[in-house]
Design a protein around this motif. Structure first.
Motif, PDB file in Angstrom:
ATOM      1  N   VAL A 174       1.002  -0.815  -0.109  1.00 38.02           N
ATOM      2  CA  VAL A 174       0.485   0.099  -0.281  1.00 38.02           C
ATOM      3  C   VAL A 174       0.656   1.297   0.273  1.00 38.02           C
ATOM      4  O   VAL A 174       2.099   1.438   0.884  1.00 38.02           O
ATOM      5  N   ALA A 175       0.198   2.259  -0.736  1.00 36.87           N
ATOM      6  CA  ALA A 175       1.219   3.741  -1.149  1.00 36.87           C
ATOM      7  C   ALA A 175       1.970   4.418   0.075  1.00 36.87           C
ATOM      8  O   ALA A 175       2.618   4.540   0.308  1.00 36.87           O
ATOM      9  N   HIS A 176       0.890   4.637   1.349  1.00 35.41           N
ATOM     10  CA  HIS A 176       1.383   5.088   2.450  1.00 35.41           C
ATOM     11  C   HIS A 176       1.903   4.888   2.883  1.00 35.41           C
ATOM     12  O   HIS A 176       2.324   5.296   4.016  1.00 35.41           O
ATOM     13  N   LYS A 177       1.862   3.193   3.096  1.00 34.57           N
ATOM     14  CA  LYS A 177       3.141   2.597   4.176  1.00 34.57           C
ATOM     15  C   LYS A 177       4.602   2.766   3.260  1.00 34.57           C
ATOM     16  O   LYS A 177       5.301   3.194   4.219  1.00 34.57           O
ATOM     17  N   VAL A 178       4.354   2.300   2.244  1.00 36.57           N
ATOM     18  CA  VAL A 178       5.840   2.684   1.120  1.00 36.57           C
ATOM     19  C   VAL A 178       6.385   4.684   2.332  1.00 36.57           C
ATOM     20  O   VAL A 178       6.871   4.305   2.183  1.00 36.57           O
ATOM     21  N   SER A 179       5.241   5.572   1.910  1.00 32.43           N
ATOM     22  CA  SER A 179       5.519   6.761   2.106  1.00 32.43           C
ATOM     23  C   SER A 179       5.968   6.713   3.622  1.00 32.43           C
ATOM     24  O   SER A 179       7.066   7.044   3.948  1.00 32.43           O
ATOM     25  N   TYR A 180       5.091   5.971   4.252  1.00 36.97           N
ATOM     26  CA  TYR A 180       5.119   6.295   5.974  1.00 36.97           C
ATOM     27  C   TYR A 180       7.012   6.108   6.131  1.00 36.97           C
ATOM     28  O   TYR A 180       7.792   6.052   7.193  1.00 36.97           O
ATOM     29  N   ILE A 181       7.027   4.612   5.750  1.00 38.63           N
ATOM     30  CA  ILE A 181       8.395   3.199   5.752  1.00 38.63           C
ATOM     31  C   ILE A 181       9.574   5.154   5.519  1.00 38.63           C
ATOM     32  O   ILE A 181      10.729   4.743   6.205  1.00 38.63           O
ATOM     33  N   TRP A 182       9.884   5.199   4.330  1.00 39.85           N
ATOM     34  CA  TRP A 182      10.439   6.397   3.642  1.00 39.85           C
ATOM     35  C   TRP A 182      10.702   7.349   4.812  1.00 39.85           C
ATOM     36  O   TRP A 182      11.983   7.743   5.107  1.00 39.85           O
ATOM     37  N   ALA A 183      10.013   7.828   5.181  1.00 41.01           N
ATOM     38  CA  ALA A 183       9.812   9.018   6.251  1.00 41.01           C
ATOM     39  C   ALA A 183      10.159   9.085   7.671  1.00 41.01           C
ATOM     40  O   ALA A 183      10.578   9.589   7.988  1.00 41.01           O
ATOM     41  N   HIS A 184       9.607   8.117   8.091  1.00 42.17           N
ATOM     42  CA  HIS A 184       9.780   7.354   9.514  1.00 42.17           C
ATOM     43  C   HIS A 184      10.711   6.120  10.095  1.00 42.17           C
ATOM     44  O   HIS A 184      10.684   6.126  10.968  1.00 42.17           O
ATOM     45  N   GLY A 185      10.529   5.349   9.146  1.00 41.79           N
ATOM     46  CA  GLY A 185      11.373   4.281   9.027  1.00 41.79           C
ATOM     47  C   GLY A 185      10.228   3.100   9.484  1.00 41.79           C
ATOM     48  O   GLY A 185       9.340   2.787   8.750  1.00 41.79           O
ATOM     49  N   PRO A 186      10.920   1.832   9.218  1.00 38.80           N
ATOM     50  CA  PRO A 186       9.848   0.534   9.466  1.00 38.80           C
ATOM     51  C   PRO A 186       8.901   0.573  10.534  1.00 38.80           C
ATOM     52  O   PRO A 186       8.172   1.767  11.470  1.00 38.80           O
ATOM     53  N   VAL A 187       7.691   0.209  10.452  1.00 43.10           N
ATOM     54  CA  VAL A 187       6.745  -0.101  11.206  1.00 43.10           C
ATOM     55  C   VAL A 187       7.155  -1.295  11.920  1.00 43.10           C
ATOM     56  O   VAL A 187       7.465  -2.683  11.512  1.00 43.10           O
ATOM     57  N   PRO A 188       7.035  -1.139  12.656  1.00 35.74           N
ATOM     58  CA  PRO A 188       6.621  -1.797  14.408  1.00 35.74           C
ATOM     59  C   PRO A 188       5.752  -3.288  14.320  1.00 35.74           C
ATOM     60  O   PRO A 188       4.972  -3.060  14.140  1.00 35.74           O
ATOM     61  N   LYS A 189       6.116  -4.119  14.446  1.00 39.20           N
ATOM     62  CA  LYS A 189       5.092  -5.751  14.419  1.00 39.20           C
ATOM     63  C   LYS A 189       4.087  -5.118  15.615  1.00 39.20           C
ATOM     64  O   LYS A 189       4.566  -4.558  16.581  1.00 39.20           O
ATOM     65  N   GLY A 190       2.798  -5.188  15.139  1.00 38.78           N
ATOM     66  CA  GLY A 190       1.627  -5.093  15.264  1.00 38.78           C
ATOM     67  C   GLY A 190       1.379  -3.355  15.321  1.00 38.78           C
ATOM     68  O   GLY A 190       0.155  -2.973  16.133  1.00 38.78           O
ATOM     69  N   TYR A 191       1.703  -3.032  14.413  1.00 35.25           N
ATOM     70  CA  TYR A 191       0.918  -2.293  14.207  1.00 35.25           C
ATOM     71  C   TYR A 191       1.090  -1.566  13.143  1.00 35.25           C
ATOM     72  O   TYR A 191       1.453  -2.298  12.060  1.00 35.25           O
ATOM     73  N   GLU A 192      -0.077  -0.656  12.645  1.00 34.23           N
ATOM     74  CA  GLU A 192      -0.794  -0.105  11.114  1.00 34.23           C
ATOM     75  C   GLU A 192      -0.213   1.257  10.754  1.00 34.23           C
ATOM     76  O   GLU A 192      -0.319   2.335  12.236  1.00 34.23           O
ATOM     77  N   VAL A 193      -0.671   1.839   9.552  1.00 26.52           N
ATOM     78  CA  VAL A 193      -0.095   3.322   9.032  1.00 26.52           C
ATOM     79  C   VAL A 193      -1.750   3.498   8.883  1.00 26.52           C
ATOM     80  O   VAL A 193      -2.700   3.149   8.161  1.00 26.52           O
ATOM     81  N   ASP A 194      -2.332   4.529   9.460  1.00 32.70           N
ATOM     82  CA  ASP A 194      -3.340   5.225   9.890  1.00 32.70           C
ATOM     83  C   ASP A 194      -3.165   6.932   9.290  1.00 32.70           C
ATOM     84  O   ASP A 194      -2.375   7.644   9.080  1.00 32.70           O
ATOM     85  N   HIS A 195      -4.376   6.845   8.439  1.00 34.30           N
ATOM     86  CA  HIS A 195      -4.867   8.571   8.012  1.00 34.30           C
ATOM     87  C   HIS A 195      -5.047   9.147   8.876  1.00 34.30           C
ATOM     88  O   HIS A 195      -6.826   9.303   9.078  1.00 34.30           O
ATOM     89  N   MET A 196      -4.614  10.524   9.082  1.00 32.34           N
ATOM     90  CA  MET A 196      -5.302  11.620  10.589  1.00 32.34           C
ATOM     91  C   MET A 196      -6.481  11.766   9.759  1.00 32.34           C
ATOM     92  O   MET A 196      -6.762  12.720  10.091  1.00 32.34           O
ATOM     93  N   CYS A 197      -5.527  12.004   8.434  1.00 40.43           N
ATOM     94  CA  CYS A 197      -6.654  13.023   7.017  1.00 40.43           C
ATOM     95  C   CYS A 197      -7.829  12.348   6.731  1.00 40.43           C
ATOM     96  O   CYS A 197      -8.988  13.042   6.121  1.00 40.43           O
TER      97      CYS A 197
END
Length: 167
Positions: A48-71
């Motif tokens: 999913v594109a938003h996860k790729v963007s998050y990883i490039w900006a902030h680093g890996p997504v820890p196990k047990g977490y999801e990337v959420d859209h605040m918008c």
């Protein structure tokens, strides 16, 4: 319509950002989507594109977490609009009522001649109250979520700008 020009030596980042419209506050994914979420292929798999963007900006997504859209925009890939939540927390930030809801209000149901306001946190269901008036039930369940579901941005924003602000 002409086919897009492809750069054969483009990096993943160049390919990714070429598919993003940054003209607004939300950076909108303009390529392939599934259920409104952007899809980007990084060999050997689609992500999913938003996860790729998050990883490039902030680093890996820890196990047990999801990337959420605040918008609340599924096609947004702006890293400033993304945050990490657990699956349970992400569920607290839902859009609204179930499609079969008679009230049209998330967490409010008609039963036994009254509006019932209930909330779920994990496996627990909490009875917030029984109400004769739908508006009262909606205010009660929204205020309950604001107090007990701190990641529910939609309720907080609605309280500031919506009908609950006038109550």
């Amino acid at each position: 319509m002409d086919a897009p020009i492809r750069k054969h030596n483009a990096t993943d980042e160049e390919r990714f950002w070429a598919k993003v419209d940054k003209s607004g506050d939300c950076w909108t994914w303009t390529a392939a989507k599934t259920n409104g979420y952007g899809v980007f292929r990084i060999k050997p798999r689609n992500m999913v594109a938003h996860k790729v963007s998050y990883i490039w900006a902030h680093g890996p997504v820890p196990k047990g977490y999801e990337v959420d859209h605040m918008c609340f925009n599924r096609s947004c890939v702006n890293p400033a609009h993304l945050r990490l939540l657990t699956h349970q927390e992400n569920g607290q930030n839902r859009t609204g009522a179930n499609t079969n809801s008679k009230s049209g209000v998330r967490g409010v149901y008609w039963a036994q001649g009254q509006w019932i306001a209930r909330a779920c946190i994990g496996p627990k269901t909490i009875l917030v109250g029984r109400f004769d008036d739908l508006g009262e039930a909606e205010r009660a369940i929204t205020e309950w979520r604001i107090e007990h579901m701190p990641v529910s941005l939609r309720d907080r924003r609605r309280r500031v700008s919506g009908p609950l602000a006038d109550a």
